[in-house]
Design an enzyme around this catalytic site. Structure first.
Site, PDB file in Angstrom:
ATOM      1  N   ASP A   1      -2.018  -9.651  16.332  1.00  0.00           N
ATOM      2  CA  ASP A   1      -1.498  -9.354  14.993  1.00  0.00           C
ATOM      3  C   ASP A   1      -0.497  -8.199  15.042  1.00  0.00           C
ATOM      4  O   ASP A   1      -0.846  -7.088  15.435  1.00  0.00           O
ATOM      5  CB  ASP A   1      -2.707  -8.966  14.121  1.00  0.00           C
ATOM      6  CG  ASP A   1      -2.367  -8.699  12.665  1.00  0.00           C
ATOM      7  OD1 ASP A   1      -1.212  -8.914  12.258  1.00  0.00           O
ATOM      8  OD2 ASP A   1      -3.288  -8.267  11.934  1.00  0.00           O
TER       9      ASP A   1
ATOM     10  N   SER B   1       0.186 -14.135   7.531  1.00  0.00           N
ATOM     11  CA  SER B   1      -0.410 -13.025   6.789  1.00  0.00           C
ATOM     12  C   SER B   1       0.186 -12.994   5.385  1.00  0.00           C
ATOM     13  O   SER B   1       1.405 -12.844   5.229  1.00  0.00           O
ATOM     14  CB  SER B   1      -0.109 -11.712   7.508  1.00  0.00           C
ATOM     15  OG  SER B   1      -0.293 -10.647   6.608  1.00  0.00           O
TER      16      SER B   1
ATOM     17  N   MET C   1      -9.257  -3.548   7.150  1.00  0.00           N
ATOM     18  CA  MET C   1      -8.735  -2.261   7.620  1.00  0.00           C
ATOM     19  C   MET C   1      -9.242  -1.205   6.653  1.00  0.00           C
ATOM     20  O   MET C   1      -8.503  -0.644   5.843  1.00  0.00           O
ATOM     21  CB  MET C   1      -7.191  -2.309   7.655  1.00  0.00           C
ATOM     22  CG  MET C   1      -6.668  -3.184   8.779  1.00  0.00           C
ATOM     23  SD  MET C   1      -4.948  -3.690   8.521  1.00  0.00           S
ATOM     24  CE  MET C   1      -5.196  -5.108   7.479  1.00  0.00           C
TER      25      MET C   1
ATOM     26  N   ASP D   1      -5.113  -9.572   4.698  1.00  0.00           N
ATOM     27  CA  ASP D   1      -5.165  -8.164   5.097  1.00  0.00           C
ATOM     28  C   ASP D   1      -5.730  -7.279   3.990  1.00  0.00           C
ATOM     29  O   ASP D   1      -5.125  -7.156   2.926  1.00  0.00           O
ATOM     30  CB  ASP D   1      -3.751  -7.674   5.453  1.00  0.00           C
ATOM     31  CG  ASP D   1      -3.289  -8.174   6.810  1.00  0.00           C
ATOM     32  OD1 ASP D   1      -4.049  -8.016   7.785  1.00  0.00           O
ATOM     33  OD2 ASP D   1      -2.177  -8.722   6.886  1.00  0.00           O
TER      34      ASP D   1
ATOM     35  N   GLY E   1       4.103  -7.832  14.503  1.00  0.00           N
ATOM     36  CA  GLY E   1       5.408  -7.903  15.152  1.00  0.00           C
ATOM     37  C   GLY E   1       5.667  -9.185  15.918  1.00  0.00           C
ATOM     38  O   GLY E   1       6.466  -9.200  16.853  1.00  0.00           O
TER      39      GLY E   1
ATOM     40  N   HIS F   1      -4.333 -15.466   7.033  1.00  0.00           N
ATOM     41  CA  HIS F   1      -4.744 -14.105   7.398  1.00  0.00           C
ATOM     42  C   HIS F   1      -4.654 -13.219   6.154  1.00  0.00           C
ATOM     43  O   HIS F   1      -3.602 -13.116   5.530  1.00  0.00           O
ATOM     44  CB  HIS F   1      -3.824 -13.599   8.510  1.00  0.00           C
ATOM     45  CG  HIS F   1      -4.226 -12.286   9.099  1.00  0.00           C
ATOM     46  ND1 HIS F   1      -5.257 -12.152  10.004  1.00  0.00           N
ATOM     47  CD2 HIS F   1      -3.726 -11.035   8.914  1.00  0.00           C
ATOM     48  CE1 HIS F   1      -5.375 -10.879  10.363  1.00  0.00           C
ATOM     49  NE2 HIS F   1      -4.468 -10.174   9.702  1.00  0.00           N
TER      50      HIS F   1
ATOM     51  N   GLY G   1      -1.397  -1.224   8.924  1.00  0.00           N
ATOM     52  CA  GLY G   1      -1.019  -0.528   7.696  1.00  0.00           C
ATOM     53  C   GLY G   1       0.146  -1.179   6.975  1.00  0.00           C
ATOM     54  O   GLY G   1       0.193  -1.165   5.754  1.00  0.00           O
ATOM     55  N   PHE G   2       1.044  -1.758   7.732  1.00  0.00           N
ATOM     56  CA  PHE G   2       2.248  -2.316   7.113  1.00  0.00           C
ATOM     57  C   PHE G   2       2.710  -3.564   7.854  1.00  0.00           C
ATOM     58  O   PHE G   2       2.545  -3.655   9.073  1.00  0.00           O
ATOM     59  CB  PHE G   2       3.389  -1.282   7.140  1.00  0.00           C
ATOM     60  CG  PHE G   2       3.009   0.004   6.459  1.00  0.00           C
ATOM     61  CD1 PHE G   2       3.109   0.128   5.080  1.00  0.00           C
ATOM     62  CD2 PHE G   2       2.509   1.069   7.197  1.00  0.00           C
ATOM     63  CE1 PHE G   2       2.729   1.314   4.443  1.00  0.00           C
ATOM     64  CE2 PHE G   2       2.117   2.255   6.576  1.00  0.00           C
ATOM     65  CZ  PHE G   2       2.230   2.380   5.192  1.00  0.00           C
TER      66      PHE G   2
ATOM     67  N   MET H   1      -4.601  -5.704  17.929  1.00  0.00           N
ATOM     68  CA  MET H   1      -3.475  -5.228  17.128  1.00  0.00           C
ATOM     69  C   MET H   1      -2.298  -4.891  18.049  1.00  0.00           C
ATOM     70  O   MET H   1      -2.441  -4.103  18.988  1.00  0.00           O
ATOM     71  CB  MET H   1      -3.865  -3.987  16.327  1.00  0.00           C
ATOM     72  CG  MET H   1      -4.865  -4.235  15.206  1.00  0.00           C
ATOM     73  SD  MET H   1      -4.395  -5.520  14.043  1.00  0.00           S
ATOM     74  CE  MET H   1      -2.836  -4.878  13.396  1.00  0.00           C
TER      75      MET H   1
ATOM     76  N   GLY I   1       3.395 -12.256   9.651  1.00  0.00           N
ATOM     77  CA  GLY I   1       3.674 -12.003   8.237  1.00  0.00           C
ATOM     78  C   GLY I   1       5.154 -12.150   7.949  1.00  0.00           C
ATOM     79  O   GLY I   1       5.607 -13.140   7.371  1.00  0.00           O
TER      80      GLY I   1
ATOM     81  N   MET J   1      -6.694  -3.493   2.951  1.00  0.00           N
ATOM     82  CA  MET J   1      -6.455  -2.086   3.312  1.00  0.00           C
ATOM     83  C   MET J   1      -6.953  -1.184   2.191  1.00  0.00           C
ATOM     84  O   MET J   1      -6.772  -1.492   1.017  1.00  0.00           O
ATOM     85  CB  MET J   1      -4.959  -1.843   3.517  1.00  0.00           C
ATOM     86  CG  MET J   1      -4.320  -2.772   4.531  1.00  0.00           C
ATOM     87  SD  MET J   1      -2.609  -2.314   4.862  1.00  0.00           S
ATOM     88  CE  MET J   1      -2.066  -3.714   5.849  1.00  0.00           C
TER      89      MET J   1
ATOM     90  N   HIS K   1      -9.102  -9.551   7.437  1.00  0.00           N
ATOM     91  CA  HIS K   1      -8.932  -8.444   8.390  1.00  0.00           C
ATOM     92  C   HIS K   1      -9.208  -7.157   7.618  1.00  0.00           C
ATOM     93  O   HIS K   1      -8.379  -6.723   6.815  1.00  0.00           O
ATOM     94  CB  HIS K   1      -7.498  -8.511   8.941  1.00  0.00           C
ATOM     95  CG  HIS K   1      -7.131  -7.383   9.842  1.00  0.00           C
ATOM     96  ND1 HIS K   1      -5.815  -7.118  10.198  1.00  0.00           N
ATOM     97  CD2 HIS K   1      -7.882  -6.432  10.472  1.00  0.00           C
ATOM     98  CE1 HIS K   1      -5.787  -6.070  10.998  1.00  0.00           C
ATOM     99  NE2 HIS K   1      -7.019  -5.628  11.177  1.00  0.00           N
TER     100      HIS K   1
HETATM  101  C1  DX5 Z   1      -0.657  -4.984   9.760  1.00  0.00           C
HETATM  102  C2  DX5 Z   1      -1.385  -6.219   9.338  1.00  0.00           C
HETATM  103  C3  DX5 Z   1      -0.711  -7.455   9.765  1.00  0.00           C
HETATM  104  C4  DX5 Z   1       0.664  -7.641   9.194  1.00  0.00           C
HETATM  105  C5  DX5 Z   1       1.479  -8.436  10.170  1.00  0.00           C
HETATM  106  O1  DX5 Z   1      -1.373  -3.887   9.381  1.00  0.00           O
HETATM  107  O2  DX5 Z   1      -2.698  -6.234   9.855  1.00  0.00           O
HETATM  108  O3  DX5 Z   1      -1.511  -8.603   9.563  1.00  0.00           O
HETATM  109  O4  DX5 Z   1       0.654  -8.285   7.949  1.00  0.00           O
HETATM  110  O5  DX5 Z   1       2.772  -8.472   9.714  1.00  0.00           O
HETATM  111  P1  DX5 Z   1       4.015  -8.687  10.669  1.00  0.00           P
HETATM  112  O6  DX5 Z   1       3.861 -10.076  11.243  1.00  0.00           O
HETATM  113  O7  DX5 Z   1       5.155  -8.576   9.721  1.00  0.00           O
HETATM  114  O8  DX5 Z   1       3.989  -7.632  11.707  1.00  0.00           O
HETATM  115 ZN    ZN Z   2      -3.810  -8.166   9.865  1.00  0.00          ZN
END
Ligand code: DX5
Ligand code: ZN
Length: 220
Positions: A174, A7, A67, A34, A176, A32, A141-142, A136, A196, A36, A65
């Site tokens: 996706d 990501s 969001m 993201d 953690g 990936h 979000g983060f 998810m 990520g 938002m 992705h």
């Molecule tokens: C979260 C994103 C993820 C995020 C994953 O909202 O959709 O794609 O970047 O990041 P890590 O791998 O650090 O959880």
């Molecule tokens: Zn994502």
């Protein structure tokens, strides 16, 4: 078989092309991306102009992705800007089946993203219209959040649901995920692994992608 989808949310945005080359060198096959909007999730990231620039510097599959609220207004624009895969959240689209069809008609792979607290039953009717499900394992979000442990059982049930229906919908997961938990996830049937912080967090993305591939490769 599984693929690593780093990501770019956790990449150094001042050196994006370089970061992308680094993950390519490590063996990543999907990028990936993201998106938002500060409404569907409490954060704002990147959109179409950045996607168009990224498209120019890589041949990797780009996985957008979304969001965002009202994803049906933008989904095709992301395909036109260079995304090969586009996922929309089941929580954000009341006409999900139509949006999935429109993404496919535009030449993209259509995905349904689903939040941790949303039950799998909400996917049932739209499943045949999706190329992949983005499960998810954190609340979106983060980057850098902790993997929600109940996602393991949810993944197991999603795998079963897809197999019972005889579909070949792929599962992407996706949030953690790093070298410590990737093996368990791959074993349960996830095929696209987003990471990520696990890839960009230590400043050595090439090595981190290799490490994830090694850790996820379960020899039988
Ligand atoms: C979260 C994103 C993820 C995020 C994953 O909202 O959709 O794609 O970047 O990041 P890590 O791998 O650090 O959880
Ligand atoms: Zn994502």
């Amino acid at each position: 078989m599984f693929e690593i989808a780093p990501s770019i949310l956790s990449a150094d945005f001042t050196r994006l092309a370089e970061e992308i080359r680094a993950i390519e060198a490590g063996g990543a096959t999907i990028l990936h991306f993201d998106v938002m909007d500060g409404r569907f999730v409490p954060n704002i990231t990147v959109g179409l102009p950045v996607l168009k620039s990224v498209r120019k510097v890589t041949d990797l599959m780009i996985d957008a992705h979304l969001m965002i609220e009202e994803p049906s207004r933008y989904a095709v624009k992301f395909v036109e800007a260079g995304a090969n895969m586009v996922s929309v959240h089941v929580e954000a689209d009341v006409h999900l089946q139509r949006t999935l069809c429109v993404i496919r008609e535009a030449g993209g792979q259509a995905g349904i993203a689903i939040n941790p607290a949303t039950p799998l039953v909400s996917l049932e009717e739209a499943l045949p219209f999706a190329d992949f499900i983005l499960l998810m394992s954190v609340n979106p979000g983060f980057g850098g959040q902790k993997f929600i442990h109940t996602s393991v059982d949810k993944l197991r049930r999603l795998r079963q649901m897809i197999d019972d229906r005889g579909l070949n919908t792929r599962i992407e997961i996706d949030g953690g995920i790093d070298a410590s938990n990737i093996a368990e996830i791959v074993e349960l049937g996830a095929e696209i692994i987003v990471s990520g912080t696990g890839v960009f967090g230590k400043g050595k993305p090439t090595e981190a992608v290799r490490e994830l591939i090694d850790a996820g490769t379960v020899w039988v």
